[in-house]
Design an enzyme around this catalytic site. Structure first.
Site, PDB file in Angstrom:
ATOM      1  N   CYS A 439       0.851  -1.195   0.000  1.00 20.63           N
ATOM      2  CA  CYS A 439       0.000   0.000   0.000  1.00 20.63           C
ATOM      3  C   CYS A 439       0.886   1.244   0.000  1.00 20.63           C
ATOM      4  O   CYS A 439       2.089   1.162   0.195  1.00 20.63           O
ATOM      5  CB  CYS A 439      -0.898  -0.005   1.222  1.00 20.63           C
ATOM      6  SG  CYS A 439       0.006   0.367   2.735  1.00 20.63           S
ATOM      7  N   CYS A 484      -0.491  -0.439   7.906  1.00 19.36           N
ATOM      8  CA  CYS A 484      -1.413  -0.506   9.050  1.00 19.36           C
ATOM      9  C   CYS A 484      -2.471  -1.572   8.755  1.00 19.36           C
ATOM     10  O   CYS A 484      -2.539  -2.076   7.631  1.00 19.36           O
ATOM     11  CB  CYS A 484      -2.048   0.867   9.314  1.00 19.36           C
ATOM     12  SG  CYS A 484      -3.515   1.198   8.334  1.00 19.36           S
ATOM     13  N   CYS A 488      -5.180  -2.039   2.819  1.00 22.55           N
ATOM     14  CA  CYS A 488      -5.372  -1.472   1.471  1.00 22.55           C
ATOM     15  C   CYS A 488      -4.745  -2.296   0.351  1.00 22.55           C
ATOM     16  O   CYS A 488      -5.149  -2.181  -0.796  1.00 22.55           O
ATOM     17  CB  CYS A 488      -4.854  -0.046   1.429  1.00 22.55           C
ATOM     18  SG  CYS A 488      -5.741   1.045   2.549  1.00 22.55           S
TER      19      CYS A 488
HETATM   20 FE1  SRM Z   1      -7.493   2.095   1.538  1.00 20.59          FE
HETATM   21  C1  SRM Z   1      -8.040   4.309   4.018  1.00 20.59           C
HETATM   22  C2  SRM Z   1      -5.110   4.014   0.243  1.00 20.59           C
HETATM   23  C3  SRM Z   1      -7.563   0.215  -1.260  1.00 20.59           C
HETATM   24  C4  SRM Z   1      -9.161  -0.369   3.244  1.00 20.59           C
HETATM   25  N1  SRM Z   1      -6.760   3.898   2.011  1.00 20.59           N
HETATM   26  C5  SRM Z   1      -7.150   4.676   3.070  1.00 20.59           C
HETATM   27  C6  SRM Z   1      -6.490   6.053   2.997  1.00 20.59           C
HETATM   28  C7  SRM Z   1      -7.403   6.967   2.254  1.00 20.59           C
HETATM   29  C8  SRM Z   1      -6.013   6.638   4.334  1.00 20.59           C
HETATM   30  C9  SRM Z   1      -6.946   7.534   5.115  1.00 20.59           C
HETATM   31  O1  SRM Z   1      -8.107   7.171   5.348  1.00 20.59           O
HETATM   32  O2  SRM Z   1      -6.476   8.590   5.541  1.00 20.59           O
HETATM   33  C10 SRM Z   1      -5.230   5.693   2.159  1.00 20.59           C
HETATM   34  C11 SRM Z   1      -4.606   6.818   1.359  1.00 20.59           C
HETATM   35  C12 SRM Z   1      -3.113   6.667   1.362  1.00 20.59           C
HETATM   36  C13 SRM Z   1      -2.408   7.586   0.457  1.00 20.59           C
HETATM   37  O3  SRM Z   1      -1.599   8.417   0.951  1.00 20.59           O
HETATM   38  O4  SRM Z   1      -2.586   7.507  -0.758  1.00 20.59           O
HETATM   39  C14 SRM Z   1      -5.721   4.483   1.392  1.00 20.59           C
HETATM   40  N2  SRM Z   1      -6.606   2.197  -0.235  1.00 20.59           N
HETATM   41  C15 SRM Z   1      -5.568   3.008  -0.545  1.00 20.59           C
HETATM   42  C16 SRM Z   1      -4.946   2.616  -1.869  1.00 20.59           C
HETATM   43  C17 SRM Z   1      -4.415   3.803  -2.660  1.00 20.59           C
HETATM   44  C18 SRM Z   1      -3.841   1.591  -1.595  1.00 20.59           C
HETATM   45  C19 SRM Z   1      -2.910   1.268  -2.718  1.00 20.59           C
HETATM   46  O5  SRM Z   1      -1.742   1.109  -2.376  1.00 20.59           O
HETATM   47  O6  SRM Z   1      -3.299   1.153  -3.859  1.00 20.59           O
HETATM   48  C20 SRM Z   1      -6.132   1.886  -2.499  1.00 20.59           C
HETATM   49  C21 SRM Z   1      -7.045   2.810  -3.271  1.00 20.59           C
HETATM   50  C22 SRM Z   1      -8.226   2.078  -3.803  1.00 20.59           C
HETATM   51  C23 SRM Z   1      -9.054   2.828  -4.816  1.00 20.59           C
HETATM   52  O7  SRM Z   1      -8.536   3.130  -5.870  1.00 20.59           O
HETATM   53  O8  SRM Z   1     -10.241   3.037  -4.546  1.00 20.59           O
HETATM   54  C24 SRM Z   1      -6.846   1.383  -1.270  1.00 20.59           C
HETATM   55  N3  SRM Z   1      -8.302   0.292   1.039  1.00 20.59           N
HETATM   56  C25 SRM Z   1      -8.111  -0.355  -0.134  1.00 20.59           C
HETATM   57  C26 SRM Z   1      -8.505  -1.724  -0.015  1.00 20.59           C
HETATM   58  C27 SRM Z   1      -8.390  -2.787  -1.096  1.00 20.59           C
HETATM   59  C28 SRM Z   1      -9.620  -2.848  -1.961  1.00 20.59           C
HETATM   60  O9  SRM Z   1     -10.510  -2.011  -1.835  1.00 20.59           O
HETATM   61  O10 SRM Z   1      -9.686  -3.744  -2.784  1.00 20.59           O
HETATM   62  C29 SRM Z   1      -8.953  -1.890   1.287  1.00 20.59           C
HETATM   63  C30 SRM Z   1      -9.407  -3.238   1.920  1.00 20.59           C
HETATM   64  C31 SRM Z   1     -10.724  -3.697   1.451  1.00 20.59           C
HETATM   65  C32 SRM Z   1     -11.804  -3.166   2.310  1.00 20.59           C
HETATM   66  O11 SRM Z   1     -12.217  -2.019   2.106  1.00 20.59           O
HETATM   67  O12 SRM Z   1     -12.229  -3.869   3.226  1.00 20.59           O
HETATM   68  C33 SRM Z   1      -8.827  -0.621   1.932  1.00 20.59           C
HETATM   69  N4  SRM Z   1      -8.486   2.004   3.304  1.00 20.59           N
HETATM   70  C34 SRM Z   1      -9.048   0.884   3.849  1.00 20.59           C
HETATM   71  C35 SRM Z   1      -9.515   1.190   5.170  1.00 20.59           C
HETATM   72  C36 SRM Z   1     -10.209   0.203   6.145  1.00 20.59           C
HETATM   73  C37 SRM Z   1     -11.662   0.120   5.927  1.00 20.59           C
HETATM   74  C38 SRM Z   1     -12.341  -0.747   6.955  1.00 20.59           C
HETATM   75  O13 SRM Z   1     -13.230  -1.480   6.612  1.00 20.59           O
HETATM   76  O14 SRM Z   1     -11.976  -0.663   8.131  1.00 20.59           O
HETATM   77  C39 SRM Z   1      -9.199   2.554   5.401  1.00 20.59           C
HETATM   78  C40 SRM Z   1      -9.479   3.365   6.678  1.00 20.59           C
HETATM   79  C41 SRM Z   1     -10.885   3.824   6.764  1.00 20.59           C
HETATM   80  O15 SRM Z   1     -11.692   3.687   5.858  1.00 20.59           O
HETATM   81  O16 SRM Z   1     -11.205   4.342   7.834  1.00 20.59           O
HETATM   82  C42 SRM Z   1      -8.539   3.019   4.216  1.00 20.59           C
HETATM   83 FE1  SF4 Z   2      -1.513   1.503   3.992  1.00 20.16          FE
HETATM   84 FE2  SF4 Z   2      -2.988   1.684   6.204  1.00 20.16          FE
HETATM   85 FE3  SF4 Z   2      -2.506   3.830   4.760  1.00 20.16          FE
HETATM   86 FE4  SF4 Z   2      -4.086   1.906   3.797  1.00 20.16          FE
HETATM   87  S1  SF4 Z   2      -4.534   3.189   5.519  1.00 20.16           S
HETATM   88  S2  SF4 Z   2      -2.488   3.049   2.692  1.00 20.16           S
HETATM   89  S3  SF4 Z   2      -3.123   0.090   4.691  1.00 20.16           S
HETATM   90  S4  SF4 Z   2      -0.966   2.577   5.825  1.00 20.16           S
END
Ligand code: SRM
Ligand code: SF4
Length: 574
Positions: A439, A484, A488
């Site tokens: 991620c 974390c 993601c």
């Molecule tokens: Fe994610 C939050 C990046 C796919 C579960 N995710 C975040 C945030 C926005 C951090 C924040 O809330 O402040 C991250 C931004 C980081 C940055 O600096 O860019 C972030 N998520 C990403 C990406 C960019 C990871 C990557 O390396 O590619 C992915 C963007 C997806 C997209 O294009 O839409 C990304 N996130 C995912 C996935 C995988 C998926 O969707 O297939 C997951 C796990 C699947 C799921 O949702 O259960 C995922 N992201 C989370 C979560 C935990 C949600 C939960 O159910 O608890 C958070 C935190 C939140 O939502 O509170 C989060």
């Molecule tokens: Fe990675 Fe956690 Fe940030 Fe998602 S929320 S990009 S898993 S450090």
């Protein structure tokens, strides 16, 4: 399970985010005013919550945080902007636009995400409107890329089964646009659209699917085309698995209730794998997606955001309850699920000829980061390819890129550019690295506890010799890292996973299924690099010696007793 989970949102206690959404007048809040405020590079927290629905998060550069604090400066505020495209399919012109805005307004890199979207990092508040306008001028959007709505709909991007793929992709686009928010706020704020004066009070502007408070939490849909499970369909809130008979798409198996996120040390939160509940015809999926989203809208937990994902709604009430509620709302019943088989969740690299006679080249992109380094001009190379390419580009769910639908006469020119810029299909890397994902994490992610994207390549450099020693360099093993436990990069489905705990410290998980069908399990807690390498040295040696023919690493570690098999997320912490 608390009683709060079982009551309708109107009578249950609400989290503060629910109040922000309700007061926002369909996602407007005070964004127009706060974006114009030149005194600070930030926006207030309430607007930041709404900003997510518009596809952006306010962040600050964490590498600079302490120094700026010492100098009594405000944090280096900047915005991450997520640009979505259903199924990750974009035109060469759209690619060139992303390249241009990345140079002009962001940090000069493009990040391909695990959900087939783009991310830009480092956009300043003053440049947000111009960036979003340029994105929209090229017919892409940031609306609903984040926020409590349906997110980018994922779809197997590999066009080698061209006809089936394009049919499934068309369904992904239809589902996606059907579930788009209808509020005009996005157009008003970013695109200078005519101001819609109707407000919540007079009720003239409606969100027929979401209503005024949208969903309790994000919602995710993915469409898989077996034998590839590249979209990790079991991690999706709602999944569609294409069923093909005699070369024709006859419908989809439906899966529900997957999700990855959890909190370290909180057993009430856990990753979950989706359950297959039946089969439906292609023309039924829009109705089914709509009703599923509405069930989550009505029954998801609006009091505790950590417990608000659809997986908890289903686990708390039971799968039978959901299937029954769904049938009642649809007025029809799902048929029995059809047999299908997944054999991997990774990408197939290099050139492949599709059944439509066009060529497709899957390029290895380390952790999805497209940028120019002194010795690897990836961004420039892709720009030059986009300038002559007349097919499309496809972002994969594994953070890679397919240069797709290349005609035979263009193939030679594109191949020349691939050679000139040394763009790689990953063949000279270990199979482990080709199957790796990390991620974003530091320095932009506000939730990161440890490095991920910036560290995994270095860790792999140290794991590679261990593989080599044991003759495992060409063994496909899925490895994933996140900074974390939000998951993601979907680490909880990997055969080997590292989930950040603190700077330099990770929880190590083993035993996920190679085709993304099984969760892994905690093997060692809070360990640093030395212990990671020592553990892998021992396990890899044994795996090389003791594995049965064709036995996958994730299956072996369970058989050898390193970890227990996890068949349901509710056993993940057990
Ligand atoms: Fe994610 C939050 C990046 C796919 C579960 N995710 C975040 C945030 C926005 C951090 C924040 O809330 O402040 C991250 C931004 C980081 C940055 O600096 O860019 C972030 N998520 C990403 C990406 C960019 C990871 C990557 O390396 O590619 C992915 C963007 C997806 C997209 O294009 O839409 C990304 N996130 C995912 C996935 C995988 C998926 O969707 O297939 C997951 C796990 C699947 C799921 O949702 O259960 C995922 N992201 C989370 C979560 C935990 C949600 C939960 O159910 O608890 C958070 C935190 C939140 O939502 O509170 C989060
Ligand atoms: Fe990675 Fe956690 Fe940030 Fe998602 S929320 S990009 S898993 S450090």
């Amino acid at each position: 399970m608390s009683d709060n989970n079982l009551v309708s949102p109107n009578s249950a206690p609400h989290s503060d985010v629910e109040d922000i959404k309700r007061r926002s007048n369909y996602l407007r809040g005070s964004l127009v005013e706060t974006l114009e405020d030149r005194i600070t590079g930030s926006i207030p927290e309430d607007d930041n919550r709404l900003m997510k629905f518009h596809g952006s998060y306010m962040q600050d550069d964490r590498d600079l945080r302490n120094e700026r604090h010492k100098q009594k400066l405000e944090p280096a505020y900047q915005f991450m902007l997520r640009v979505r495209a259903a199924g990750g399919v974009v035109t060469p012109e759209q690619w060139l636009m992303m390249d241009r805005v990345a140079q002009k307004y962001a940090n000069g890199t493009i990040r391909l995400t695990t959900r087939q979207s783009f991310q830009l990092h480092g956009v300043l508040k003053w440049n947000m409107k111009s960036t979003i306008q340029e994105v929209n001028e090229s017919m892409l959007s940031t609306l609903a890329a984040c926020g409590d709505v349906n997110r980018n709909v994922m779809c197997n991007p590999n066009p080698y089964q061209s006809e089936i793929h394009s049919e499934v992709y068309e369904w992904a686009r239809k589902v996606s646009s059907h579930l788009d928010p209808r509020s005009r706020a996005y157009h008003e704020i970013w695109l200078d659209g005519e101001k819609v004066v109707d407000s919540l009070e007079d009720g003239a502007e409606q969100e027929p699917i979401y209503g005024p408070v949208y969903l309790p939490r994000k919602f995710k849909i993915g469409m898989a085309v077996p034998p590839s499970n590249d979209v990790d369909v079991y991690s999706q809130d709602l999944g569609f698995i294409a069923i093909v008979e005699d070369g024709k798409l006859i419908g989809f198996n439906v899966s529900v209730g997957g999700g990855m996120g959890m909190t370290h040390g909180d057993p009430l939160t856990y990753p979950q794998v989706a359950k297959v509940i039946g089969f439906c015809k292609p023309e039924q999926i829009i109705d089914l997606a709509e009703k599923t989203v509405m069930i989550q809208r009505d029954y998801g937990d609006r009091a505790v955001r950590k417990h608000a994902r659809f997986k908890y709604t289903i686990d708390d009430r039971g799968i039978d309850w959901f299937v029954n509620e769904l049938s009642n709302r649809l007025g029809w019943k799902l048929e029995e699920a059809k047999p299908f088989h997944f054999d991997h969740n990774g990408d197939r690299y290099g050139w492949v000829k599709g059944s439509n006679g066009k060529w497709h080249f899957t390029l290895f992109i380390q952790n999805g980061r497209v940028k120019d380094d002194a010795d690897y001009l990836l961004m420039t190379g892709l720009r030059e390819i986009a300038q002559i390419h007349n097919g499309d580009f496809r972002l994969t769910a594994n953070q890679n890129l397919i240069i797709a639908n290349v005609s035979s006469h263009k193939k030679k020119k594109i191949e020349e550019l691939i050679q000139r810029f040394g763009l790689t299909d990953g063949h000279h890397y270990s199979a482990l690295r080709r199957n790796a994902m990390a991620c974003v994490s530091l320095p932009t992610c506000g939730l990161a506890m440890a490095e991920s994207e910036r560290y995994l390549p270095t860790l792999l450099d140290k794991i590679d010799p261990i593989l080599e020693e044991n003759g495992l360099s060409e063994e496909d093993i899925v490895i994933r890292m996140t900074g974390c436990p939000n998951g993601c990069a979907r680490p909880m489905l990997a055969e080997i996973a590292f989930i950040g705990k603190a700077p330099g410290k990770y929880n190590m998980y083993l035993g996920g299924g190679f085709s993304g069908h099984r969760l892994n399990k905690l093997y060692k807690e809070n360990i640093g690099e030395t212990e990671i390498l020592d553990s892998l040295r021992q396990i890899m040696k044994q795996y090389a010696q003791e594995r049965e023919i064709g036995e996958r690493f994730g299956d072996y570690v369970i058989r050898a007793g390193y970890v227990k098999e996890v068949l349901d997320g509710q056993q993940f912490h057990a």
